[in-house]
Design a protein around this motif. Structure first.
Motif, PDB file in Angstrom:
ATOM      1  N   ALA A 262       0.845  -1.186   0.000  1.00  0.00           N
ATOM      2  CA  ALA A 262       0.000   0.000   0.000  1.00  0.00           C
ATOM      3  C   ALA A 262       0.883   1.240   0.000  1.00  0.00           C
ATOM      4  CB  ALA A 262      -0.911   0.015   1.225  1.00  0.00           C
ATOM      5  N   LEU A 263       0.574   2.180  -0.897  1.00  0.00           N
ATOM      6  CA  LEU A 263       1.256   3.473  -0.929  1.00  0.00           C
ATOM      7  C   LEU A 263       0.285   4.495  -0.359  1.00  0.00           C
ATOM      8  CD1 LEU A 263       2.852   3.201  -4.501  1.00  0.00           C
ATOM      9  CD2 LEU A 263       3.915   2.675  -2.290  1.00  0.00           C
ATOM     10  N   VAL A 264       0.567   4.960   0.832  1.00  0.00           N
ATOM     11  CA  VAL A 264      -0.378   5.776   1.587  1.00  0.00           C
ATOM     12  C   VAL A 264      -0.445   7.185   1.022  1.00  0.00           C
ATOM     13  CG1 VAL A 264      -0.948   6.704   3.856  1.00  0.00           C
ATOM     14  CG2 VAL A 264       0.045   4.406   3.647  1.00  0.00           C
ATOM     15  N   THR A 265      -1.664   7.673   0.800  1.00  0.00           N
ATOM     16  CA  THR A 265      -1.866   9.014   0.266  1.00  0.00           C
ATOM     17  C   THR A 265      -3.040   9.668   0.974  1.00  0.00           C
ATOM     18  OG1 THR A 265      -2.093  10.279  -1.786  1.00  0.00           O
ATOM     19  CG2 THR A 265      -3.287   8.192  -1.665  1.00  0.00           C
ATOM     20  N   CYS A 266      -3.569  10.752   0.401  1.00  0.00           N
ATOM     21  CA  CYS A 266      -4.691  11.467   1.009  1.00  0.00           C
ATOM     22  C   CYS A 266      -5.812  11.620  -0.015  1.00  0.00           C
ATOM     23  CB  CYS A 266      -4.264  12.833   1.534  1.00  0.00           C
ATOM     24  SG  CYS A 266      -3.658  13.974   0.273  1.00  0.00           S
ATOM     25  N   ALA A 267      -6.980  12.061   0.467  1.00  0.00           N
ATOM     26  CA  ALA A 267      -8.164  12.121  -0.390  1.00  0.00           C
ATOM     27  C   ALA A 267      -7.985  13.088  -1.553  1.00  0.00           C
ATOM     28  CB  ALA A 267      -9.383  12.504   0.437  1.00  0.00           C
ATOM     29  N   LYS A 268      -7.166  14.134  -1.382  1.00  0.00           N
ATOM     30  CA  LYS A 268      -6.950  15.090  -2.467  1.00  0.00           C
ATOM     31  C   LYS A 268      -6.002  14.556  -3.534  1.00  0.00           C
ATOM     32  CE  LYS A 268      -8.027  19.482  -0.179  1.00  0.00           C
ATOM     33  NZ  LYS A 268      -7.537  20.856   0.116  1.00  0.00           N
TER      34      LYS A 268
ATOM     35  N   PRO B 120       5.136   1.224 -11.124  1.00  0.00           N
ATOM     36  CA  PRO B 120       5.771   0.452 -12.202  1.00  0.00           C
ATOM     37  C   PRO B 120       7.142  -0.075 -11.822  1.00  0.00           C
ATOM     38  CG  PRO B 120       5.645   2.798 -12.770  1.00  0.00           C
ATOM     39  CD  PRO B 120       4.813   2.600 -11.560  1.00  0.00           C
ATOM     40  N   ALA B 121       7.879   0.667 -10.996  1.00  0.00           N
ATOM     41  CA  ALA B 121       9.191   0.183 -10.560  1.00  0.00           C
ATOM     42  C   ALA B 121       9.047  -1.053  -9.679  1.00  0.00           C
ATOM     43  CB  ALA B 121       9.942   1.286  -9.818  1.00  0.00           C
ATOM     44  N   LEU B 122       8.015  -1.077  -8.828  1.00  0.00           N
ATOM     45  CA  LEU B 122       7.756  -2.251  -8.009  1.00  0.00           C
ATOM     46  C   LEU B 122       7.223  -3.408  -8.855  1.00  0.00           C
ATOM     47  CD1 LEU B 122       6.245  -0.659  -4.780  1.00  0.00           C
ATOM     48  CD2 LEU B 122       8.318  -2.046  -4.922  1.00  0.00           C
ATOM     49  N   ALA B 123       6.377  -3.084  -9.834  1.00  0.00           N
ATOM     50  CA  ALA B 123       5.844  -4.133 -10.708  1.00  0.00           C
ATOM     51  C   ALA B 123       6.967  -4.868 -11.428  1.00  0.00           C
ATOM     52  CB  ALA B 123       4.869  -3.528 -11.712  1.00  0.00           C
ATOM     53  N   ALA B 124       8.010  -4.124 -11.784  1.00  0.00           N
ATOM     54  CA  ALA B 124       9.158  -4.747 -12.455  1.00  0.00           C
ATOM     55  C   ALA B 124       9.864  -5.751 -11.548  1.00  0.00           C
ATOM     56  CB  ALA B 124      10.137  -3.678 -12.921  1.00  0.00           C
ATOM     57  N   LEU B 125       9.637  -5.636 -10.237  1.00  0.00           N
ATOM     58  CA  LEU B 125      10.232  -6.553  -9.266  1.00  0.00           C
ATOM     59  C   LEU B 125       9.220  -7.580  -8.773  1.00  0.00           C
ATOM     60  CD1 LEU B 125      12.320  -3.972  -7.189  1.00  0.00           C
ATOM     61  CD2 LEU B 125      13.130  -5.494  -9.004  1.00  0.00           C
ATOM     62  N   GLY B 126       8.049  -7.626  -9.424  1.00  0.00           N
ATOM     63  CA  GLY B 126       7.044  -8.612  -9.063  1.00  0.00           C
ATOM     64  C   GLY B 126       6.199  -8.242  -7.870  1.00  0.00           C
ATOM     65  N   VAL B 127       6.096  -6.946  -7.576  1.00  0.00           N
ATOM     66  CA  VAL B 127       5.322  -6.475  -6.423  1.00  0.00           C
ATOM     67  C   VAL B 127       4.203  -5.572  -6.911  1.00  0.00           C
ATOM     68  CG1 VAL B 127       5.419  -5.171  -4.257  1.00  0.00           C
ATOM     69  CG2 VAL B 127       7.364  -6.598  -4.938  1.00  0.00           C
ATOM     70  N   GLU B 128       2.985  -5.811  -6.436  1.00  0.00           N
ATOM     71  CA  GLU B 128       1.848  -4.962  -6.771  1.00  0.00           C
ATOM     72  C   GLU B 128       1.769  -3.808  -5.769  1.00  0.00           C
ATOM     73  OE1 GLU B 128      -3.053  -5.083  -7.227  1.00  0.00           O
ATOM     74  OE2 GLU B 128      -1.975  -6.763  -6.300  1.00  0.00           O
ATOM     75  N   ALA B 129       1.673  -2.582  -6.269  1.00  0.00           N
ATOM     76  CA  ALA B 129       1.552  -1.402  -5.415  1.00  0.00           C
ATOM     77  C   ALA B 129       0.206  -0.741  -5.648  1.00  0.00           C
ATOM     78  CB  ALA B 129       2.688  -0.425  -5.694  1.00  0.00           C
ATOM     79  N   VAL B 130      -0.461  -0.372  -4.560  1.00  0.00           N
ATOM     80  CA  VAL B 130      -1.812   0.178  -4.633  1.00  0.00           C
ATOM     81  C   VAL B 130      -1.876   1.454  -3.806  1.00  0.00           C
ATOM     82  CG1 VAL B 130      -4.259  -0.253  -4.209  1.00  0.00           C
ATOM     83  CG2 VAL B 130      -2.739  -2.154  -4.816  1.00  0.00           C
ATOM     84  N   PRO B 131      -2.308   2.596  -4.382  1.00  0.00           N
ATOM     85  CA  PRO B 131      -2.502   3.791  -3.553  1.00  0.00           C
ATOM     86  C   PRO B 131      -3.722   3.630  -2.662  1.00  0.00           C
ATOM     87  CG  PRO B 131      -3.144   4.233  -5.827  1.00  0.00           C
ATOM     88  CD  PRO B 131      -2.562   2.859  -5.813  1.00  0.00           C
ATOM     89  N   VAL B 132      -3.595   4.003  -1.395  1.00  0.00           N
ATOM     90  CA  VAL B 132      -4.688   3.896  -0.426  1.00  0.00           C
ATOM     91  C   VAL B 132      -4.716   5.165   0.413  1.00  0.00           C
ATOM     92  CG1 VAL B 132      -5.756   2.513   1.391  1.00  0.00           C
ATOM     93  CG2 VAL B 132      -4.282   1.397  -0.303  1.00  0.00           C
TER      94      VAL B 132
END
Length: 291
Positions: free
Chosen positions: A12-18, A31-43
Motif C-alpha cells: 500500500a502506498l499511503v496518500t490522502c483524499a486530495k 511500475p518500478a515495483l511491478a518490475a520486481l514482481g510487487v503490486e503497489a496500490v494507492p490507499v
C-alpha cells in the motif's frame, strides 16, 4: 493478515483524499515495483474502508492533509501493521520540536526558537525571520518577515497569535540568505543508503500553491552534494531514531558557510524520484527488501 498463498506481494502506498492516485512523482513507484514482481496500490490513509491487513507492507507517501489532524494521524499510524516508516518515527518527526533534540545531540541545526500557546514571542527587531507552526507540511502557514520594519514585526506577532489561537506551537528561524543563491540541498536515503540529491529553490518568494492547495510549488534541479553535505547528512541520520526505509535531509549553508540542517523529513517527504537517474528503481528495491 496478508494471504501467505498469494504469489505476488502487495504494498500500500499511503496518500490522502486530495491525491487518491498519488502525487505525480510517487506514481513512478508502482511500475518500478511491478518490475520486481510487487503490486503497489494507492490507499487513502483515513479511508474507513481501507483494509490494511490485506497488504504485506504499508509505505507512507502522500498523506499531506494530516497537519491539522496530527493526533488522529499518529493514532492511525500506531494501528496500522507493517508500516514504514514506523509509527514511533512518524510521531517524533511530525512535530518539528525534534530539531531541538537533534541540536542537543550535536547536529548542526539552524537556530530555532519555539513558542508554545500563551508564550509571547521574543522576535527582536533585526534580521529576516521565518515563522511557521511546529506541525506543518508543504510550507503551509509559513511566512518570512523583515523585523527591522515595525509593521513587519507586528505582522510576525499577529502570525504567532493566530497559531496560538488555534492551539498550535509556533517556531521562528532566521532566513538564511544562501537559500536565494545556493538553494537548499535535499539528500535522499533509502534503507540508510544515499540515493540522490536535488537543489530546492526559494519557496517564500513569488509563492504559487499547487492545484490541491496542499503545498507550495518548488523549483527542483538535480544536485551533486559536496563532501561536507554528505558528512553532515550522515551525522543527522546517525542521531535519528528508528529503522528508516526513507529519509530526506534538507541542508543549507549557515552563516559560516557550513551545511546546516533545516529539516529531517521522515514522514511523507517528496523523494524527487524523477530527478535522480534510477531513483525509482532504487526506492522500489529498498521497499522490496522490507518484504
Amino acid at each position: 493478515m496478508p494471504n501467505p498463498s498469494r504469489s505476488q506481494p502487495r504494498v500500500a502506498l499511503v496518500t490522502c483524499a486530495k491525491l487518491p492516485e498519488l502525487d505525480e512523482d510517487d506514481r513512478l513507484v508502482a511500475p518500478a515495483l511491478a518490475a520486481l514482481g510487487v503490486e503497489a496500490v494507492p490507499v487513502v490513509w483515513d479511508d474507513p474502508a481501507a483494509d490494511w491487513d490485506a497488504f504485506d507492507l504499508v509505505v507512507v507517501r502522500n498523506p499531506w492533509d494530516y497537519t491539522l489532524r496530527r493526533e488522529e494521524f499518529v493514532a492511525w499510524a500506531h494501528r496500522v501493521p507493517r508500516l514504514v516508516n514506523g509509527a514511533a518515527v512518524l510521531e517524533w518527526n511530525t512535530d518539528k520540536r525534534y530539531l531541538a533534540e537533534l541540536a542537543a545531540a550535536g547536529v548542526p541545526v539552524i537556530r530555532t526558537d519555539f513558542y508554545a500557546p500563551g508564550e509571547p514571542p521574543r522576535l527582536g527587531d533585526t534580521g529576516t525571520w521565518v515563522i511557521k507552526p511546529t506541525v506543518s507540511a508543504g510550507s503551509a502557514d509559513t511566512e518570512k518577515y523583515d523585523l527591522t520594519w515595525p509593521q513587519k514585526r507586528a505582522l510576525a506577532g499577529a502570525h504567532v497569535a493566530r497559531l496560538h489561537g488555534a492551539g498550535r506551537t509556533a517556531m521562528a528561524q532566521p532566513y538564511l540568505s544562501a537559500v536565494d543563491t545556493y538553494g537548499e540541498t535535499a539528500l535522499l536515503y533509502f534503507n540508510g543508503v544515499y540515493s540522490h540529491a536535488v537543489c530546492k529553490g526559494p519557496m517564500l518568494s513569488g509563492r504559487v500553491t499547487d492545484e490541491t492547495g496542499l503545498f507550495i510549488t518548488e523549483e527542483i534541479t538535480p544536485r551533486e552534494p559536496t563532501a561536507a553535505e554528505l558528512a553532515t547528512a550522515a551525522k543527522v541520520l546517525a542521531a535519528a531514531p528508528g529503522d528508516l526505509l526513507y529519509a530526506r535531509v534538507d541542508l543549507i549553508p549557515g552563516e559560516d558557510g557550513e551545511p546546516t540542517l533545516l529539516e529531517l523529513e521522515l514522514t511523507e517527504p517528496s523523494l524527487f524520484l524523477g530527478h535522480g537517474e534510477g531513483a525509482a528503481a532504487r526506492f522500489a528495491a529498498a521497499v522490496t527488501a522490507r518484504l
